[in-house]
Design an enzyme around this catalytic site. Structure first.
Site, mmCIF file in Angstrom:
data_model
loop_
_atom_site.group_PDB
_atom_site.id
_atom_site.type_symbol
_atom_site.label_atom_id
_atom_site.label_comp_id
_atom_site.label_asym_id
_atom_site.label_seq_id
_atom_site.Cartn_x
_atom_site.Cartn_y
_atom_site.Cartn_z
ATOM 1 N N LYS A 1 -0.455 -11.263 2.152
ATOM 2 C CA LYS A 1 -0.278 -10.079 2.996
ATOM 3 C C LYS A 1 -0.382 -10.387 4.500
ATOM 4 O O LYS A 1 -0.829 -11.466 4.888
ATOM 5 C CB LYS A 1 -1.318 -9.029 2.605
ATOM 6 C CG LYS A 1 -1.119 -8.464 1.203
ATOM 7 C CD LYS A 1 -2.165 -7.406 0.914
ATOM 8 C CE LYS A 1 -1.955 -6.744 -0.424
ATOM 9 N NZ LYS A 1 -2.970 -5.689 -0.646
ATOM 10 N N PHE B 1 -3.778 6.551 0.437
ATOM 11 C CA PHE B 1 -3.619 5.352 1.273
ATOM 12 C C PHE B 1 -2.171 4.874 1.390
ATOM 13 O O PHE B 1 -1.890 3.888 2.071
ATOM 14 C CB PHE B 1 -4.487 4.204 0.726
ATOM 15 C CG PHE B 1 -4.165 3.815 -0.700
ATOM 16 C CD1 PHE B 1 -3.089 2.983 -0.993
ATOM 17 C CD2 PHE B 1 -4.944 4.274 -1.744
ATOM 18 C CE1 PHE B 1 -2.794 2.625 -2.299
ATOM 19 C CE2 PHE B 1 -4.668 3.920 -3.062
ATOM 20 C CZ PHE B 1 -3.582 3.092 -3.336
ATOM 21 N N ARG C 1 -5.045 -13.068 -11.015
ATOM 22 C CA ARG C 1 -5.952 -11.966 -10.692
ATOM 23 C C ARG C 1 -7.393 -12.467 -10.569
ATOM 24 O O ARG C 1 -8.151 -12.005 -9.724
ATOM 25 C CB ARG C 1 -5.810 -10.838 -11.710
ATOM 26 C CG ARG C 1 -4.388 -10.230 -11.625
ATOM 27 C CD ARG C 1 -4.204 -9.001 -12.447
ATOM 28 N NE ARG C 1 -4.951 -7.867 -11.937
ATOM 29 C CZ ARG C 1 -4.636 -7.154 -10.858
ATOM 30 N NH1 ARG C 1 -3.578 -7.484 -10.132
ATOM 31 N NH2 ARG C 1 -5.372 -6.119 -10.497
ATOM 32 N N THR D 1 -10.360 -6.174 -5.730
ATOM 33 C CA THR D 1 -9.646 -5.542 -4.619
ATOM 34 C C THR D 1 -10.545 -5.375 -3.403
ATOM 35 O O THR D 1 -10.134 -5.641 -2.275
ATOM 36 C CB THR D 1 -9.088 -4.173 -5.061
ATOM 37 O OG1 THR D 1 -8.239 -4.376 -6.191
ATOM 38 C CG2 THR D 1 -8.299 -3.514 -3.953
ATOM 39 N N HIS E 1 -1.724 -9.740 -2.929
ATOM 40 C CA HIS E 1 -1.343 -8.802 -3.988
ATOM 41 C C HIS E 1 -0.930 -9.645 -5.176
ATOM 42 O O HIS E 1 -0.331 -10.709 -5.011
ATOM 43 C CB HIS E 1 -0.148 -7.939 -3.536
ATOM 44 C CG HIS E 1 0.567 -7.271 -4.679
ATOM 45 N ND1 HIS E 1 0.207 -6.031 -5.150
ATOM 46 C CD2 HIS E 1 1.597 -7.689 -5.465
ATOM 47 C CE1 HIS E 1 1.000 -5.714 -6.171
ATOM 48 N NE2 HIS E 1 1.847 -6.701 -6.373
#
Length: 140
Positions: free
Chosen positions: A11, A59, A87, A93, A117
């Site tokens: 990101k 969001f 993951r 997160t 992500h």
């Protein structure tokens, strides 16, 4: 377990801080191969389509703005149980809840600027890969 492919994004908060190599090193150390990768700059409209699943969430607009704010790196990762492995390497997160040694624990700035992500399921991975890559771009 079978060999799988999954989708990953590095990101804007991470690309801005030149963390692509460090994140890739963690992915590869976990046994994931990068079979496709490109650096792109999403428009807000492209981010809105990609994150449409979150359209009703509070969001959503902020997420789309953030994802269009700086370049990102989109990737296809391959390996044994790749979705779960990615993951696990990413971490929770919320970086405050992420395990030590995970990407988010080490690099994330906040729950919103959490550096990476990753697809959450096989169907999602296929859709996300197809959004950014043609079959010709997937090598491995």
């Amino acid at each position: 377990m079978a060999i799988q492919r999954t989708f990953s994004i590095i990101k804007p908060d991470a690309t801005k801080r030149n963390l692509t190599g460090a994140i890739n090193a963690k992915l590869e150390a976990a046994g994931l191969r990068i079979v496709a990768q490109k650096r792109i700059h999403l428009s807000k409209a492209q981010a809105a389509v990609f994150y449409a699943v979150h359209k009703e969430r509070p969001f959503y607009d902020e997420l789309c703005e953030f994802m269009a704010s700086e370049p990102i790196v989109v990737q296809v990762l391959e390996g044994e149980d790749a979705i779960a492995k990615n993951r696990e390497v990413m971490g929770a997160t919320n970086p405050a809840e992420a395990a030590e040694g995970t990407i988010r624990k080490e690099f994330a700035l906040s729950i919103g600027e959490n550096s990476v992500h990753g697809s959450d399921a096989e169907d999602t991975a296929k859709e996300e890969i197809a959004y950014f890559f043609s079959g010709l771009e997937l090598v491995g």
